[in-house]
Design an enzyme around this catalytic site. Structure first.
Site, PDB file in Angstrom:
ATOM      1  N   LYS A 126       0.898  -0.996   0.441  1.00 16.14           N
ATOM      2  CA  LYS A 126       0.381  -0.141   0.427  1.00 16.14           C
ATOM      3  C   LYS A 126       0.965   1.111   0.276  1.00 16.14           C
ATOM      4  CE  LYS A 126      -3.583  -1.979   2.433  1.00 16.14           C
ATOM      5  NZ  LYS A 126      -5.093  -1.698   3.177  1.00 16.14           N
ATOM      6  N   LYS A 157      -6.124 -10.305  -5.200  1.00 14.59           N
ATOM      7  CA  LYS A 157      -6.606 -11.144  -4.295  1.00 14.59           C
ATOM      8  C   LYS A 157      -7.895  -9.504  -4.615  1.00 14.59           C
ATOM      9  CE  LYS A 157      -5.733  -7.905  -0.633  1.00 14.59           C
ATOM     10  NZ  LYS A 157      -5.983  -7.491   1.069  1.00 14.59           N
ATOM     11  N   LYS A 181     -11.636  -4.303  -2.711  1.00 18.40           N
ATOM     12  CA  LYS A 181     -12.275  -3.266  -2.638  1.00 18.40           C
ATOM     13  C   LYS A 181     -11.798  -1.905  -3.592  1.00 18.40           C
ATOM     14  CE  LYS A 181     -13.052  -3.883   2.144  1.00 18.40           C
ATOM     15  NZ  LYS A 181     -12.341  -4.341   3.440  1.00 18.40           N
TER      16      LYS A 181
HETATM   17  P1  TYM Z   1     -10.526  -5.738   5.486  1.00 20.47           P
HETATM   18  O1  TYM Z   1     -11.458  -4.897   6.179  1.00 20.47           O
HETATM   19  O2  TYM Z   1      -9.853  -5.397   4.625  1.00 20.47           O
HETATM   20  O3  TYM Z   1     -11.465  -7.134   5.239  1.00 20.47           O
HETATM   21  C1  TYM Z   1     -11.782  -8.273   6.239  1.00 20.47           C
HETATM   22  C2  TYM Z   1     -11.599  -9.370   6.512  1.00 20.47           C
HETATM   23  O4  TYM Z   1     -12.317  -9.853   4.898  1.00 20.47           O
HETATM   24  C3  TYM Z   1     -11.023 -10.653   4.523  1.00 20.47           C
HETATM   25  N1  TYM Z   1     -10.795 -10.567   3.257  1.00 20.47           N
HETATM   26  C4  TYM Z   1     -10.429 -11.706   1.708  1.00 20.47           C
HETATM   27  N2  TYM Z   1     -10.607 -13.154   2.561  1.00 20.47           N
HETATM   28  C5  TYM Z   1     -10.213 -13.584   1.220  1.00 20.47           C
HETATM   29  N3  TYM Z   1      -9.896 -12.939   0.354  1.00 20.47           N
HETATM   30  C6  TYM Z   1     -10.465 -12.167   0.482  1.00 20.47           C
HETATM   31  N4  TYM Z   1      -9.876 -11.344  -1.563  1.00 20.47           N
HETATM   32  C7  TYM Z   1      -9.776 -10.710   0.958  1.00 20.47           C
HETATM   33  N5  TYM Z   1     -10.553  -9.528   1.370  1.00 20.47           N
HETATM   34  C8  TYM Z   1     -10.582  -9.118   2.344  1.00 20.47           C
HETATM   35  C9  TYM Z   1      -9.655 -10.349   5.393  1.00 20.47           C
HETATM   36  O5  TYM Z   1      -8.956 -11.238   4.895  1.00 20.47           O
HETATM   37  C10 TYM Z   1     -10.385  -9.777   5.681  1.00 20.47           C
HETATM   38  O6  TYM Z   1     -10.296 -11.053   7.475  1.00 20.47           O
HETATM   39  N6  TYM Z   1      -7.063  -4.870   8.617  1.00 20.47           N
HETATM   40  C11 TYM Z   1      -8.072  -5.743   8.712  1.00 20.47           C
HETATM   41  C12 TYM Z   1      -8.852  -4.717   9.907  1.00 20.47           C
HETATM   42  C13 TYM Z   1      -9.172  -5.591  11.072  1.00 20.47           C
HETATM   43  C14 TYM Z   1      -8.630  -6.600  11.623  1.00 20.47           C
HETATM   44  C15 TYM Z   1      -8.410  -6.392  12.860  1.00 20.47           C
HETATM   45  C16 TYM Z   1      -9.244  -7.936  11.810  1.00 20.47           C
HETATM   46  C17 TYM Z   1      -8.373  -4.663  12.013  1.00 20.47           C
HETATM   47  N7  TYM Z   1      -8.321  -4.826  13.478  1.00 20.47           N
HETATM   48  C18 TYM Z   1      -9.024  -7.098  13.754  1.00 20.47           C
HETATM   49  C19 TYM Z   1      -8.927  -9.171  12.451  1.00 20.47           C
HETATM   50  C20 TYM Z   1      -8.444  -8.052  14.266  1.00 20.47           C
HETATM   51  C21 TYM Z   1      -8.704  -5.758   7.648  1.00 20.47           C
HETATM   52  O7  TYM Z   1      -8.354  -4.919   6.539  1.00 20.47           O
HETATM   53  O8  TYM Z   1      -9.637  -6.100   6.740  1.00 20.47           O
END
Ligand code: TYM
Length: 333
Positions: A111, A193, A196
């Site tokens: 990023k 992957k 969004k």
């Molecule tokens: P975020 O908002 O990008 O995504 C939320 C969840 O969706 C999963 N995910 C995917 N799984 C499979 N294939 C994909 N293409 C895909 N894109 C997204 C992510 O693995 C995630 O589980 N840093 C985290 C948010 C966060 C968090 C936390 C998660 C902040 N604090 C504490 C767990 C515990 C994030 O940006 O997820």
């Protein structure tokens, strides 16, 4: 009872990767564990964003989580910024994590790109805020997609280091990553992957896409110049992604499913139908929820109160363990 915590950034446009990689497990976990789920709006400040839309997207994301099946009578759903313990614990953990380990995080490198001198410091420390999200709830399990594994490793390292230095304070949590569809790939660019923030919306199936839209996106999915349906993620990433989506929706095994399909057309038709069916209940429920904004607000208010009741005492313990002088009533009063 074991505790679960996970979070999602408030993009509003939740996609199939989020659903299969994370939310589906959240919905199952809420019935088995003491589960906390969080819309991580503070994380959304680390990249460019529109302040006029953030609050609305936060609410929409919470609404979508209720639509996919989170039930506030059995889990706690809240917004990260409503619980001030998150940024407070982050500071303690920033003084535990090292610059070197944060700089090496793949997501920071991706990023931040070439702009490492000018990216926000928050992008670098992002995984520490995530560690605080998890450790505040003394969570044992963290259901996430494959892309969050490295952040979970960092969380574990930071928790263990803090415990070692200041005495047992945090539980060292475990990532729970699904066996199939842990990394859903973009339908147009199957070597990256689904996310969004991609340039081609055709490659991303949204949780709330109507069946016609799902059908259009799946039929246009990039495959390859061969014709054989075979599960081979390295040489046939597009077809293998479709097989994983089918397996994740219908419960089969991607390699075994491949043998049922004589060509890409028949596979795509079944994938589109399976996905439309999988996501249908969420779409229907969202229509009802749209008319109940007050209900969503009340879920979040109650969620924040429940979250603080757990996060406050953990913060207090951690601040005292680190040697800070406690004010009357403690740190979380
Ligand atoms: P975020 O908002 O990008 O995504 C939320 C969840 O969706 C999963 N995910 C995917 N799984 C499979 N294939 C994909 N293409 C895909 N894109 C997204 C992510 O693995 C995630 O589980 N840093 C985290 C948010 C966060 C968090 C936390 C998660 C902040 N604090 C504490 C767990 C515990 C994030 O940006 O997820």
């Amino acid at each position: 009872m074991a505790r679960v915590l996970s979070g999602v950034q408030p993009s509003g446009d939740l996609h199939l990767g989020n659903y299969l990689g994370a939310f589906r497990n959240w919905v199952a976990d809420q019935h088995e564990f003491d589960a906390f789920f969080c819309v991580v709006d503070l994380h959304a400040l680390t990249l460019d964003y529109d302040p006029a839309l953030l609050a609305q997207k936060t609410l929409e994301t919470a609404e979508s989580l209720l639509a996919v099946g989170l039930d506030p009578s059995v889990c706690t759903l809240f917004v990260q910024s409503h619980v001030p313990e998150h940024p407070r614990l982050t500071w303690l953990l920033e003084c535990t994590a090292t610059y070197g380990e944060l700089r090496r995080m793949t997501q920071f490198k991706e990023k931040g790109g070439e702009q490492q001198e000018t990216v926000r410091a928050g992008l670098l420390t992002y995984p520490v805020l995530m560690a605080a999200d998890i450790l505040l709830y003394v969570a044992d399990r963290v259901p996430v997609g494959d892309d969050q594994r490295q952040h979970l490793e960092l969380t574990r390292d930071v928790a263990a280091r803090f415990n070692h230095r200041f005495g047992d304070t945090f539980v060292v949590p475990q990532a729970e990553v699904p066996k199939v569809a842990a990394r859903v790939m973009d339908l147009q660019e199957p070597t990256r992957k689904m996310s969004k923030s991609v340039s081609s919306p055709l490659g991303t199936v949204l949780v709330l896409d109507p069946p016609e839209e799902i059908d259009r996106k799946v039929r246009k999915a990039v495959t390859d110049t061969e014709t054989e349906v075979r599960y081979d993620p390295v040489h046939k990433p597009g077809v293998s992604n479709l097989l994983e989506l089918l397996a994740a929706s219908t419960g089969g095994d991607p390699a075994e499913l491949a043998s049922h399909y004589p060509n890409y057309g028949t596979l795509k038709a079944d994938v589109a139908e399976a996905l439309a069916e999988l996501l249908r209940p969420a779409r229907e429920r969202l229509v009802e929820l749209h008319a109940q904004r007050d209900y969503v607000e009340s879920v979040l208010a109650e969620g924040a109160a429940k979250a603080r009741a757990v996060a406050g005492p953990t913060l207090d313990r951690a601040m005292r363990a680190a040697g800070l002088h406690a004010p009357p009533g403690g740190f979380s009063a």
